[in-house]
Write an enzyme that holds these catalytic residues in place. Structure first.
Site, mmCIF file in Angstrom:
data_model
loop_
_atom_site.group_PDB
_atom_site.id
_atom_site.type_symbol
_atom_site.label_atom_id
_atom_site.label_comp_id
_atom_site.label_asym_id
_atom_site.label_seq_id
_atom_site.Cartn_x
_atom_site.Cartn_y
_atom_site.Cartn_z
ATOM 1 N N THR A 132 0.779 -1.458 -0.143
ATOM 2 C CA THR A 132 0.267 -0.374 -0.222
ATOM 3 C C THR A 132 0.604 1.495 -0.063
ATOM 4 O OG1 THR A 132 -1.755 1.360 1.814
ATOM 5 C CG2 THR A 132 -0.130 -0.401 2.642
ATOM 6 N N ASP A 133 -0.116 2.394 -0.522
ATOM 7 C CA ASP A 133 1.053 4.214 -0.758
ATOM 8 C C ASP A 133 1.232 4.127 1.076
ATOM 9 O OD1 ASP A 133 -1.816 4.394 -0.396
ATOM 10 O OD2 ASP A 133 -1.560 6.365 -1.503
ATOM 11 N N GLU A 134 0.378 3.407 1.738
ATOM 12 C CA GLU A 134 0.093 4.302 3.051
ATOM 13 C C GLU A 134 1.263 3.807 3.942
ATOM 14 O OE1 GLU A 134 -3.920 3.439 5.153
ATOM 15 O OE2 GLU A 134 -4.710 3.250 3.241
ATOM 16 N N TYR A 157 -1.984 -0.997 11.231
ATOM 17 C CA TYR A 157 -1.998 -1.277 9.365
ATOM 18 C C TYR A 157 -0.729 -0.943 8.396
ATOM 19 C CZ TYR A 157 -3.183 -1.515 4.200
ATOM 20 O OH TYR A 157 -3.183 -2.222 3.528
ATOM 21 N N LYS A 161 2.482 -3.235 7.511
ATOM 22 C CA LYS A 161 2.449 -3.192 6.235
ATOM 23 C C LYS A 161 3.915 -2.932 5.768
ATOM 24 C CE LYS A 161 0.053 -4.168 2.972
ATOM 25 N NZ LYS A 161 -0.336 -6.360 2.580
HETATM 26 P P1 NAD Z 1 -9.365 -7.848 2.064
HETATM 27 O O1 NAD Z 1 -9.753 -7.077 3.113
HETATM 28 O O2 NAD Z 1 -11.004 -6.659 0.722
HETATM 29 O O3 NAD Z 1 -9.114 -9.190 1.547
HETATM 30 C C1 NAD Z 1 -8.023 -9.849 2.642
HETATM 31 C C2 NAD Z 1 -7.754 -11.029 2.120
HETATM 32 O O4 NAD Z 1 -7.172 -12.208 2.684
HETATM 33 C C3 NAD Z 1 -9.390 -11.813 2.613
HETATM 34 O O5 NAD Z 1 -9.788 -12.801 1.547
HETATM 35 C C4 NAD Z 1 -9.118 -12.797 4.160
HETATM 36 O O6 NAD Z 1 -9.859 -13.835 3.710
HETATM 37 C C5 NAD Z 1 -7.645 -13.023 3.367
HETATM 38 N N1 NAD Z 1 -7.011 -13.369 4.617
HETATM 39 C C6 NAD Z 1 -6.516 -12.232 6.038
HETATM 40 N N2 NAD Z 1 -5.772 -13.068 6.904
HETATM 41 C C7 NAD Z 1 -5.513 -14.245 6.562
HETATM 42 C C8 NAD Z 1 -4.747 -15.278 6.682
HETATM 43 N N3 NAD Z 1 -4.058 -15.054 7.615
HETATM 44 N N4 NAD Z 1 -4.295 -16.424 6.286
HETATM 45 C C9 NAD Z 1 -4.782 -16.409 5.225
HETATM 46 N N5 NAD Z 1 -5.657 -15.198 4.256
HETATM 47 C C10 NAD Z 1 -6.023 -13.951 5.483
HETATM 48 O O7 NAD Z 1 -8.013 -6.645 1.557
HETATM 49 P P2 NAD Z 1 -8.225 -5.590 0.218
HETATM 50 O O8 NAD Z 1 -8.481 -4.864 -0.096
HETATM 51 O O9 NAD Z 1 -8.659 -6.735 -0.679
HETATM 52 O O10 NAD Z 1 -6.479 -5.507 0.376
HETATM 53 C C11 NAD Z 1 -6.241 -7.339 -0.349
HETATM 54 C C12 NAD Z 1 -4.184 -6.384 -0.536
HETATM 55 O O11 NAD Z 1 -4.152 -5.279 -0.809
HETATM 56 C C13 NAD Z 1 -3.917 -6.384 1.250
HETATM 57 O O12 NAD Z 1 -2.829 -6.387 1.072
HETATM 58 C C14 NAD Z 1 -4.301 -4.474 1.751
HETATM 59 O O13 NAD Z 1 -2.765 -4.409 2.346
HETATM 60 C C15 NAD Z 1 -3.427 -4.206 -0.452
HETATM 61 N N6 NAD Z 1 -4.088 -2.533 -0.108
HETATM 62 C C16 NAD Z 1 -5.133 -2.927 -0.795
HETATM 63 C C17 NAD Z 1 -5.633 -1.301 -0.736
HETATM 64 C C18 NAD Z 1 -7.199 -0.725 -0.617
HETATM 65 O O14 NAD Z 1 -7.254 -0.042 -1.315
HETATM 66 N N7 NAD Z 1 -7.589 -2.015 0.004
HETATM 67 C C19 NAD Z 1 -4.835 -0.833 -1.726
HETATM 68 C C20 NAD Z 1 -3.332 -0.732 -1.730
HETATM 69 C C21 NAD Z 1 -3.296 -1.882 -1.234
HETATM 70 P P1 TYD Z 2 -10.904 3.603 3.913
HETATM 71 O O1 TYD Z 2 -12.231 2.960 3.439
HETATM 72 O O2 TYD Z 2 -10.947 2.806 5.688
HETATM 73 O O3 TYD Z 2 -9.240 3.770 3.564
HETATM 74 P P2 TYD Z 2 -8.245 3.690 3.970
HETATM 75 O O4 TYD Z 2 -8.346 4.695 5.733
HETATM 76 O O5 TYD Z 2 -7.415 3.354 4.387
HETATM 77 O O6 TYD Z 2 -7.497 5.197 3.428
HETATM 78 O O7 TYD Z 2 -10.797 5.274 4.447
HETATM 79 C C1 TYD Z 2 -10.778 6.310 3.377
HETATM 80 C C2 TYD Z 2 -11.034 7.623 3.878
HETATM 81 O O8 TYD Z 2 -12.316 8.413 4.154
HETATM 82 C C3 TYD Z 2 -10.329 8.014 4.689
HETATM 83 O O9 TYD Z 2 -9.912 9.522 4.905
HETATM 84 C C4 TYD Z 2 -10.968 7.278 6.291
HETATM 85 C C5 TYD Z 2 -12.781 8.121 5.544
HETATM 86 N N1 TYD Z 2 -13.410 7.373 5.681
HETATM 87 C C6 TYD Z 2 -14.660 8.198 6.461
HETATM 88 O O10 TYD Z 2 -14.318 9.896 6.132
HETATM 89 N N2 TYD Z 2 -16.143 7.539 7.349
HETATM 90 C C7 TYD Z 2 -15.544 6.203 7.217
HETATM 91 O O11 TYD Z 2 -17.425 5.994 7.237
HETATM 92 C C8 TYD Z 2 -14.743 5.780 6.813
HETATM 93 C C9 TYD Z 2 -15.094 4.114 6.570
HETATM 94 C C10 TYD Z 2 -13.817 6.557 6.593
#
Ligand code: NAD
Ligand code: TYD
Length: 351
Positions: A132-134, A157, A161
């Site tokens: 992630t970019d975070e 989080y 990461k």
């Molecule tokens: P998500 O929470 O939707 O899915 C995570 C998956 O991992 C789930 O299917 C869960 O069952 C599985 N999981 C969790 N713990 C586990 C374990 N101990 N063993 C096996 N499986 C396990 O997450 P997402 O949003 O799809 O993110 C996927 C990846 O991409 C993550 O690594 C996240 O850090 C990264 N990422 C997400 C975003 C975003 O915007 N969602 C952005 C950048 C990077």
């Molecule tokens: P989120 O979707 O949780 O992603 P991330 O924290 O990884 O960026 O949140 C996106 C943005 O929205 C973040 O600035 C937090 C804000 N947010 C709200 O304002 N209300 C909400 O209910 C949630 C879940 C997030």
């Protein structure tokens, strides 16, 4: 010989899109989806892929070393695309240890398995870590994260990461494990668990419930359509240089409050409500602890080196996303009621 790939976290939001893309695009690969099916893992996301001959689901917790090793013994993987993670910042504030276990320990267990099973033949192997970019911390009004930006994670989080990213690079430098990494901005699209901003807001607007906006809604995120992220992962997995990191982003920054207002307009239109109806649901609530102000990504390395760029304008992607949620009420109902968690027992285990 068939290439065997382990995709971890394939039942989650982004993972399910990556699995679908790989299963459909590469019939010559065997795709093994390894997922623990936590609250965020939902096999209903992959109902259309389930019967495909080049797809297998394996329930596995990546923190369980014996189970991970057994999977490597069973399949003899040539590659790993690692997405499994605890992914929600608010949850990490409530329970940081769960994030350390899965994101740090789980990643290290996978790296160790690759090291063990690939040590005599690293040729044509690849471990791809999806991050992630975070990890880069928080920006002020100006500037973009590049691959050279120093790490400065600020939530449990992002700290977990960042730590996993460091382990991936450590295995590259110490054991010459063939790794590649990417750091991506916020994704949106179908199959997104309604704890994150966009699906939560769609769900609440649909049901006339308050839409919580943290603080003043001035925090900025860069949003990327999830299928564009999946395409970037495909590109980097196949063409990225070993040891390299690629930033992925949408060139698409939005203040939370502006994004929510836009979404309210789209929802009014789609639901046939008078203009301004949904915006009345916006409710400013207590800010998130340590809330990062702004994320913004410079994805030009990926564009210049590998030719990837986002395919969708945000307005178009948001419309598609809203359409999907409105057409998939049942998916949302199952996720919000917990019914989706029985899907594995009924559809997979009893076969
Ligand atoms: P998500 O929470 O939707 O899915 C995570 C998956 O991992 C789930 O299917 C869960 O069952 C599985 N999981 C969790 N713990 C586990 C374990 N101990 N063993 C096996 N499986 C396990 O997450 P997402 O949003 O799809 O993110 C996927 C990846 O991409 C993550 O690594 C996240 O850090 C990264 N990422 C997400 C975003 C975003 O915007 N969602 C952005 C950048 C990077
Ligand atoms: P989120 O979707 O949780 O992603 P991330 O924290 O990884 O960026 O949140 C996106 C943005 O929205 C973040 O600035 C937090 C804000 N947010 C709200 O304002 N209300 C909400 O209910 C949630 C879940 C997030």
């Amino acid at each position: 010989m068939k290439k065997k790939l382990l995709i971890t976290g394939g039942a989650g939001f982004i993972g399910s899109h990556v699995v679908r893309l790989f299963v459909n695009k590469y019939p010559e690969y065997l795709i093994v989806n390894g997922d623990a099916l936590t609250y965020a893992g939902n096999l209903e996301n992959l109902a259309d892929v389930k019967g495909q001959p080049n797809y297998v689901f394996e329930k596995v917790d990546i923190t369980d070393e014996n189970a991970v090793n057994a999977l490597f013994e069973k399949y003899g993987f040539d590659g790993v695309i690692h997405l499994a993670a605890e992914s929600h910042v608010d949850r990490s504030i409530l329970d940081p240890l769960a994030f350390i276990r899965t994101n740090v320990l789980g990643t290290a267990v996978l790296l160790n398995a690759c090291r063990k099973y690939w040590k005599d033949d690293m040729e044509n192997k690849r471990f791809y870590h999806v991050s992630t970019d975070e990890v880069y911390g928080s920006l002020g009004e100006e500037g973009l994260f590049t691959e050279e930006t120093p790490y400065d994670p600020r939530s449990p989080y992002s700290a977990s990461k960042a730590s996993s990213d460091h382990f991936v690079r450590a295995y590259y430098h110490t054991y010459h494990l063939p790794v590649v990494l990417s750091n991506c901005s916020n994704n949106y699209g179908s199959n997104h668990f309604p704890e994150k901003l966009i699906p939560l807001a769609i769900h609440n607007i649909r049901n006339n419930k308050p839409v919580p906006v943290y603080g003043k809604g001035e925090n900025v995120r860069d949003w990327l359509f999830v299928e564009d992220h999946a395409r970037a992962i495909d590109t980097i997995f196949h063409q990225g240089r070993i040891g390299e990191t690629y930033n992925i982003g949408g060139f698409n920054e939005w203040k939370n409050i502006d994004l929510i207002r836009l979404l309210c307009d789209v929802m009014d239109r789609k639901l046939g409500r008078p203009e301004g109806t949904s915006a009345q649901l916006i409710t400013f609530v207590k800010d998130r602890a340590g809330h990062d102000l702004r994320y913004a990504i410079d994805a030009s390395k990926l564009n210049k080196e590998l030719g990837w760029s986002p395919s969708l304008q945000f307005e178009e992607g948001l419309e598609k996303t809203v359409d999907w949620y409105l057409a998939n009420e049942e998916w949302l109902q199952h996720v919000t009621s917990g019914a989706y968690q029985q899907y594995y027992e009924t559809q997979y285990q009893q076969r």
